[in-house]
Scaffold this motif. Structure first.
Motif, PDB file in Angstrom:
ATOM      1  N   THR A  39       0.850  -1.181   0.000  1.00  0.00           N
ATOM      2  CA  THR A  39       0.000   0.000   0.000  1.00  0.00           C
ATOM      3  C   THR A  39       0.894   1.242   0.000  1.00  0.00           C
ATOM      4  OG1 THR A  39      -1.905   1.046   1.074  1.00  0.00           O
ATOM      5  CG2 THR A  39      -0.215   0.119   2.530  1.00  0.00           C
ATOM      6  N   ILE A  40       0.278   2.373  -0.022  1.00  0.00           N
ATOM      7  CA  ILE A  40       0.979   3.641   0.155  1.00  0.00           C
ATOM      8  C   ILE A  40       0.465   4.223   1.468  1.00  0.00           C
ATOM      9  CG2 ILE A  40       1.302   6.001  -0.703  1.00  0.00           C
ATOM     10  CD1 ILE A  40       2.725   4.028  -2.475  1.00  0.00           C
ATOM     11  N   SER A  41       1.382   4.565   2.344  1.00  0.00           N
ATOM     12  CA  SER A  41       1.022   5.169   3.622  1.00  0.00           C
ATOM     13  C   SER A  41       2.043   6.268   3.903  1.00  0.00           C
ATOM     14  CB  SER A  41       1.038   4.114   4.722  1.00  0.00           C
ATOM     15  OG  SER A  41       0.553   4.629   5.938  1.00  0.00           O
ATOM     16  N   TYR A  42       1.587   7.372   4.426  1.00  0.00           N
ATOM     17  CA  TYR A  42       2.466   8.524   4.636  1.00  0.00           C
ATOM     18  C   TYR A  42       3.116   8.973   3.328  1.00  0.00           C
ATOM     19  CZ  TYR A  42       1.928   7.026   9.477  1.00  0.00           C
ATOM     20  OH  TYR A  42       1.415   6.622  10.685  1.00  0.00           O
ATOM     21  N   GLY A  43       2.480   8.677   2.192  1.00  0.00           N
ATOM     22  CA  GLY A  43       2.982   9.082   0.892  1.00  0.00           C
ATOM     23  C   GLY A  43       4.099   8.229   0.328  1.00  0.00           C
ATOM     24  N   ILE A  44       4.444   7.111   1.008  1.00  0.00           N
ATOM     25  CA  ILE A  44       5.549   6.263   0.553  1.00  0.00           C
ATOM     26  C   ILE A  44       5.127   4.786   0.554  1.00  0.00           C
ATOM     27  CG2 ILE A  44       7.393   7.853   1.253  1.00  0.00           C
ATOM     28  CD1 ILE A  44       7.743   6.195   3.818  1.00  0.00           C
ATOM     29  N   PRO A  45       5.884   3.956  -0.179  1.00  0.00           N
ATOM     30  CA  PRO A  45       5.585   2.521  -0.204  1.00  0.00           C
ATOM     31  C   PRO A  45       5.608   1.913   1.200  1.00  0.00           C
ATOM     32  CG  PRO A  45       7.075   3.075  -1.983  1.00  0.00           C
ATOM     33  CD  PRO A  45       6.965   4.297  -1.108  1.00  0.00           C
ATOM     34  N   THR A  46       4.594   1.127   1.466  1.00  0.00           N
ATOM     35  CA  THR A  46       4.420   0.515   2.776  1.00  0.00           C
ATOM     36  C   THR A  46       3.992  -0.935   2.603  1.00  0.00           C
ATOM     37  OG1 THR A  46       3.736   2.641   3.707  1.00  0.00           O
ATOM     38  CG2 THR A  46       3.081   0.677   4.930  1.00  0.00           C
ATOM     39  N   PHE A  47       4.510  -1.776   3.464  1.00  0.00           N
ATOM     40  CA  PHE A  47       4.074  -3.169   3.513  1.00  0.00           C
ATOM     41  C   PHE A  47       3.447  -3.395   4.882  1.00  0.00           C
ATOM     42  CE2 PHE A  47       6.976  -3.186   0.066  1.00  0.00           C
ATOM     43  CZ  PHE A  47       6.569  -4.213  -0.769  1.00  0.00           C
ATOM     44  N   LYS A  48       2.242  -3.972   4.860  1.00  0.00           N
ATOM     45  CA  LYS A  48       1.508  -4.237   6.100  1.00  0.00           C
ATOM     46  C   LYS A  48       1.334  -5.725   6.294  1.00  0.00           C
ATOM     47  CE  LYS A  48      -1.121   0.026   6.202  1.00  0.00           C
ATOM     48  NZ  LYS A  48      -2.414   0.615   6.496  1.00  0.00           N
ATOM     49  N   LEU A  49       1.409  -6.135   7.541  1.00  0.00           N
ATOM     50  CA  LEU A  49       1.128  -7.516   7.898  1.00  0.00           C
ATOM     51  C   LEU A  49      -0.063  -7.483   8.846  1.00  0.00           C
ATOM     52  CD1 LEU A  49       2.181 -10.284   7.195  1.00  0.00           C
ATOM     53  CD2 LEU A  49       3.721 -10.152   9.135  1.00  0.00           C
ATOM     54  N   ARG A  50       0.191  -7.278  10.112  1.00  0.00           N
ATOM     55  CA  ARG A  50      -0.891  -7.062  11.078  1.00  0.00           C
ATOM     56  C   ARG A  50      -0.948  -5.590  11.460  1.00  0.00           C
ATOM     57  NH1 ARG A  50       0.532 -12.535  13.128  1.00  0.00           N
ATOM     58  NH2 ARG A  50      -1.340 -13.745  12.720  1.00  0.00           N
ATOM     59  N   GLY A  51      -0.247  -4.810  10.756  1.00  0.00           N
ATOM     60  CA  GLY A  51      -0.081  -3.376  10.944  1.00  0.00           C
ATOM     61  C   GLY A  51       1.066  -2.979  10.030  1.00  0.00           C
ATOM     62  N   ASN A  52       1.505  -1.757  10.127  1.00  0.00           N
ATOM     63  CA  ASN A  52       2.632  -1.331   9.295  1.00  0.00           C
ATOM     64  C   ASN A  52       3.853  -2.181   9.634  1.00  0.00           C
ATOM     65  OD1 ASN A  52       1.143   0.659   8.048  1.00  0.00           O
ATOM     66  ND2 ASN A  52       1.818   2.269   9.434  1.00  0.00           N
ATOM     67  N   LEU A  53       4.417  -2.830   8.630  1.00  0.00           N
ATOM     68  CA  LEU A  53       5.598  -3.666   8.818  1.00  0.00           C
ATOM     69  C   LEU A  53       6.861  -2.874   8.490  1.00  0.00           C
ATOM     70  CD1 LEU A  53       6.636  -6.566   9.427  1.00  0.00           C
ATOM     71  CD2 LEU A  53       6.566  -6.941   6.958  1.00  0.00           C
ATOM     72  N   ILE A  54       6.872  -2.262   7.321  1.00  0.00           N
ATOM     73  CA  ILE A  54       8.044  -1.508   6.882  1.00  0.00           C
ATOM     74  C   ILE A  54       7.631  -0.536   5.774  1.00  0.00           C
ATOM     75  CG2 ILE A  54       8.816  -3.149   5.119  1.00  0.00           C
ATOM     76  CD1 ILE A  54      11.707  -2.698   6.319  1.00  0.00           C
ATOM     77  N   HIS A  55       8.265   0.605   5.759  1.00  0.00           N
ATOM     78  CA  HIS A  55       8.063   1.612   4.721  1.00  0.00           C
ATOM     79  C   HIS A  55       9.416   1.879   4.064  1.00  0.00           C
ATOM     80  CE1 HIS A  55       4.424   3.032   6.984  1.00  0.00           C
ATOM     81  NE2 HIS A  55       5.198   2.883   8.033  1.00  0.00           N
ATOM     82  N   PHE A  56       9.403   2.422   2.853  1.00  0.00           N
ATOM     83  CA  PHE A  56      10.630   2.936   2.257  1.00  0.00           C
ATOM     84  C   PHE A  56      10.292   4.105   1.352  1.00  0.00           C
ATOM     85  CE2 PHE A  56       9.479  -0.431  -0.808  1.00  0.00           C
ATOM     86  CZ  PHE A  56       9.639   0.198  -2.037  1.00  0.00           C
ATOM     87  N   GLY A  57      11.278   4.959   1.146  1.00  0.00           N
ATOM     88  CA  GLY A  57      11.059   6.106   0.289  1.00  0.00           C
ATOM     89  C   GLY A  57      12.375   6.666  -0.221  1.00  0.00           C
TER      90      GLY A  57
END
Length: 117
Positions: A39-57
């Protein structure tokens, strides 16, 4: 801030010379956590599992990797060569991605999320 509807759109909007690194990082995450939702969260690529797992930008001189404060603290010693802050790691654009370290951080983060479930 620009908005993107997918990680693919985010990467496509980045300068061509950085797309390979961004796609490589995405592939590392997908390989290690195939059940994570993109997904996109905080305007950057995000991977969620049971919540935000990791973002990168992408930033001007680095890729920001955002695994959260617990992961950065747990890997403090291994991250000694990188600039870090509370929940962020700066991966310089002129260097290869530290694949093994990223995989270790992902395993740690997945374990933390599944333990708390």
């Amino acid at each position: 801030m620009k908005t993107y509807d997918s990680i693919s759109a985010y990467i496509e909007a980045c300068p061509a010379e950085h797309r390979t690194l961004l796609e490589q990082l995405r592939a590392i995450i997908q390989k290690n956590v195939p059940t994570a939702q993109e997904t996109i969260s905080y305007g950057i690529p995000t991977f969620k599992l049971r919540g935000n797992l990791i973002h990168f930008g992408l930033a001007k001189k680095h890729i920001g990797l955002y695994p959260g404060a617990a992961a950065v603290e747990a890997f403090k010693e291994a991250l000694g060569a990188y600039k870090t802050s509370k929940g962020a790691i700066q991966l310089p654009l002129e260097e290869e991605l530290p694949i093994g370290l990223i995989e270790d951080i992902l395993r740690f983060s997945v374990a933390a999320q599944t333990k708390s479930a």
